[in-house]
Design a protein around this motif. Sequence first.
Motif, PDB file in Angstrom:
ATOM      1  N   TYR A   1      28.607  -0.070  21.675  1.00 28.51           N
ATOM      2  CA  TYR A   1      27.255  -0.038  22.245  1.00 28.51           C
ATOM      3  C   TYR A   1      26.290  -0.963  21.491  1.00 28.51           C
ATOM      4  CZ  TYR A   1      29.002   3.885  24.961  1.00 28.51           C
ATOM      5  OH  TYR A   1      29.730   4.672  25.823  1.00 28.51           O
ATOM      6  N   ASN A   2      25.164  -1.254  22.163  1.00 24.88           N
ATOM      7  CA  ASN A   2      24.213  -2.206  21.586  1.00 24.88           C
ATOM      8  C   ASN A   2      22.776  -1.716  21.757  1.00 24.88           C
ATOM      9  OD1 ASN A   2      23.602  -2.686  24.313  1.00 24.88           O
ATOM     10  ND2 ASN A   2      24.917  -4.472  24.424  1.00 24.88           N
ATOM     11  N   PHE A   3      21.870  -2.425  21.119  1.00 24.14           N
ATOM     12  CA  PHE A   3      20.439  -2.213  21.363  1.00 24.14           C
ATOM     13  C   PHE A   3      19.766  -3.573  21.470  1.00 24.14           C
ATOM     14  CE2 PHE A   3      20.112  -2.870  16.775  1.00 24.14           C
ATOM     15  CZ  PHE A   3      18.850  -3.436  16.590  1.00 24.14           C
ATOM     16  N   GLY A   4      18.795  -3.659  22.360  1.00 21.03           N
ATOM     17  CA  GLY A   4      18.082  -4.912  22.562  1.00 21.03           C
ATOM     18  C   GLY A   4      16.740  -4.907  21.871  1.00 21.03           C
ATOM     19  N   SER A   5      16.238  -6.098  21.573  1.00 16.03           N
ATOM     20  CA  SER A   5      14.913  -6.231  20.970  1.00 16.03           C
ATOM     21  C   SER A   5      14.203  -7.416  21.595  1.00 16.03           C
ATOM     22  CB  SER A   5      15.023  -6.426  19.456  1.00 16.03           C
ATOM     23  OG  SER A   5      15.362  -7.765  19.144  1.00 16.03           O
TER      24      SER A   5
ATOM     25  N   GLY B   1      15.311  -0.568  15.612  1.00 12.44           N
ATOM     26  CA  GLY B   1      16.737  -0.389  15.892  1.00 12.44           C
ATOM     27  C   GLY B   1      17.569  -0.443  14.630  1.00 12.44           C
ATOM     28  N   SER B   2      17.227  -1.336  13.732  1.00  4.46           N
ATOM     29  CA  SER B   2      17.938  -1.443  12.456  1.00  4.46           C
ATOM     30  C   SER B   2      17.730  -0.186  11.617  1.00  4.46           C
ATOM     31  CB  SER B   2      17.454  -2.679  11.684  1.00  4.46           C
ATOM     32  OG  SER B   2      17.699  -3.854  12.406  1.00  4.46           O
ATOM     33  N   LEU B   3      16.531   0.360  11.666  1.00  3.48           N
ATOM     34  CA  LEU B   3      16.246   1.587  10.925  1.00  3.48           C
ATOM     35  C   LEU B   3      17.080   2.746  11.457  1.00  3.48           C
ATOM     36  CD1 LEU B   3      14.529   3.087   8.807  1.00  3.48           C
ATOM     37  CD2 LEU B   3      12.769   3.380  10.568  1.00  3.48           C
ATOM     38  N   LEU B   4      17.197   2.856  12.768  1.00  5.84           N
ATOM     39  CA  LEU B   4      18.032   3.914  13.347  1.00  5.84           C
ATOM     40  C   LEU B   4      19.489   3.713  12.973  1.00  5.84           C
ATOM     41  CD1 LEU B   4      18.181   6.437  15.122  1.00  5.84           C
ATOM     42  CD2 LEU B   4      18.536   4.928  17.098  1.00  5.84           C
ATOM     43  N   ASN B   5      19.966   2.482  13.016  1.00  3.57           N
ATOM     44  CA  ASN B   5      21.335   2.183  12.587  1.00  3.57           C
ATOM     45  C   ASN B   5      21.585   2.695  11.169  1.00  3.57           C
ATOM     46  OD1 ASN B   5      23.016   1.076  14.517  1.00  3.57           O
ATOM     47  ND2 ASN B   5      22.528  -1.048  14.041  1.00  3.57           N
ATOM     48  N   MET B   6      20.643   2.438  10.268  1.00  7.23           N
ATOM     49  CA  MET B   6      20.809   2.843   8.867  1.00  7.23           C
ATOM     50  C   MET B   6      20.766   4.357   8.714  1.00  7.23           C
ATOM     51  SD  MET B   6      18.771   0.091   6.475  1.00  7.23           S
ATOM     52  CE  MET B   6      17.153   0.474   7.160  1.00  7.23           C
ATOM     53  N   GLN B   7      19.774   4.984   9.313  1.00  8.24           N
ATOM     54  CA  GLN B   7      19.571   6.414   9.073  1.00  8.24           C
ATOM     55  C   GLN B   7      20.608   7.293   9.770  1.00  8.24           C
ATOM     56  OE1 GLN B   7      15.669   8.049   9.315  1.00  8.24           O
ATOM     57  NE2 GLN B   7      14.733   6.376   8.199  1.00  8.24           N
ATOM     58  N   ALA B   8      21.006   6.893  10.978  1.00  2.00           N
ATOM     59  CA  ALA B   8      22.001   7.690  11.710  1.00  2.00           C
ATOM     60  C   ALA B   8      23.419   7.218  11.455  1.00  2.00           C
ATOM     61  CB  ALA B   8      21.701   7.636  13.198  1.00  2.00           C
ATOM     62  N   LYS B   9      23.558   6.154  10.615  1.00  2.00           N
ATOM     63  CA  LYS B   9      24.877   5.581  10.290  1.00  2.00           C
ATOM     64  C   LYS B   9      25.604   5.156  11.568  1.00  2.00           C
ATOM     65  CE  LYS B   9      25.443   7.949   5.884  1.00  2.00           C
ATOM     66  NZ  LYS B   9      23.992   8.312   5.781  1.00  2.00           N
ATOM     67  N   LEU B  10      24.911   4.326  12.365  1.00  2.00           N
ATOM     68  CA  LEU B  10      25.475   3.816  13.609  1.00  2.00           C
ATOM     69  C   LEU B  10      25.886   2.357  13.455  1.00  2.00           C
ATOM     70  CD1 LEU B  10      22.834   5.261  16.130  1.00  2.00           C
ATOM     71  CD2 LEU B  10      24.966   6.319  15.340  1.00  2.00           C
ATOM     72  N   ASP B  11      26.600   1.855  14.466  1.00  2.00           N
ATOM     73  CA  ASP B  11      27.000   0.447  14.447  1.00  2.00           C
ATOM     74  C   ASP B  11      26.566  -0.251  15.732  1.00  2.00           C
ATOM     75  OD1 ASP B  11      28.683   1.583  16.277  1.00  2.00           O
ATOM     76  OD2 ASP B  11      30.556   0.910  15.340  1.00  2.00           O
ATOM     77  N   LEU B  12      25.365   0.106  16.212  1.00  2.00           N
ATOM     78  CA  LEU B  12      24.825  -0.556  17.396  1.00  2.00           C
ATOM     79  C   LEU B  12      24.683  -2.055  17.127  1.00  2.00           C
ATOM     80  CD1 LEU B  12      21.980   1.980  18.208  1.00  2.00           C
ATOM     81  CD2 LEU B  12      23.931   1.487  19.716  1.00  2.00           C
ATOM     82  N   THR B  13      25.169  -2.878  18.045  1.00  2.00           N
ATOM     83  CA  THR B  13      25.041  -4.327  17.922  1.00  2.00           C
ATOM     84  C   THR B  13      23.657  -4.760  18.387  1.00  2.00           C
ATOM     85  OG1 THR B  13      27.402  -4.620  18.329  1.00  2.00           O
ATOM     86  CG2 THR B  13      25.990  -6.540  18.663  1.00  2.00           C
TER      87      THR B  13
END
Length: 329
Positions: free
Chosen positions: A161-165, A176-188
């Motif tokens: 999965y991905n996230f757009g900006s 989006g980067s903050l959510l990736n870090m805090q939730a330990k995700l790998d959204l592109t």
Amino acid sequence: MHKPLTITRRSFAGALSALGLCATSAAFAQGADAYPRQVIRIVVPYPAGGATDTLGRVMATKLQEAWGQTVIVENKPGASGTIGNDMVAKSPPDGYTVLLAITAIVQVPALMPNLGYDVMKDLQPLAQVASTNSLLVVPKSAPVSTLKEFIDLVKANPRKYNFGSYGVGTSSHIQGSLLNMQAKLDLTHVPYKGAAPLLQDLRGGQLFSAFIDMATARPHLEAMKPLAVTGPRRNPLLPEVPTFAELGYHSFEPLGWFALFMPSGVPAPIAKKFADEANRILHLPDVIQRIEGLGMTPGGMPTADFAKVVREDAAIYARIIREANIRLE
């Protein structure tokens, strides 16, 4: 019998200094009384037609009505707003050149450390014109309806999965980067050149998620699901959508904002006169209605309170940008 008056060199110098300060203060006060005496420019560091430009023209119209002096909006787009920001920072400190900036003004210094100006030293905040939450959204067709379901799905499907900006280094990228870090995700991360192409792909299902400001998202809410909002409290237009803070995530408290700045050297009485008038305008019913119609919350908080917001937001964004290793290529 009276003692003879003795004047030392030091006391004489002190008296002259005091007289000088009084004269300077009086001159500043007179300057504020006479202000404005010429055309005021509100520099918008983004193209005409956007939200920043619209707010600038609302303020220009109202200031002109109040003071009977011409107030123009001058668009100076380019380089993430830094061209216009730099121009105002280096303008004569006479109160006749004003900047209408957005949150990016406190984000860019951490992304571009070699700016030709220092936001905290060269510019002074006057008034917050408007603010807006950002929403984490997914297409209506997405098989999730809450942030927890979103996180569980992404974790169960690594690298899918991905996230757009709106682009590298923008608020939507930082969030989006903050959510990736805090939730330990790998959204592109998928950067777009602005909101329009992002919305097109999100509505079409080519993009799985995005952080979008409320003003941009509002006309398209029927085609997406908001999962959480940034900011210290829920957005009144979406009272059922929780904040990230409610859901246990931190550093999502800063709102996106639009605000007026002047060069730091502008005399305090003139800066105060402008700020007070701007804040008065922001409490007018028709201005409130216009700003709310754009999907934003009207500003108008005391200048000192907004200056504190600027300092705190700058520190939060600098930390996130550093920890997420976000760079402008």
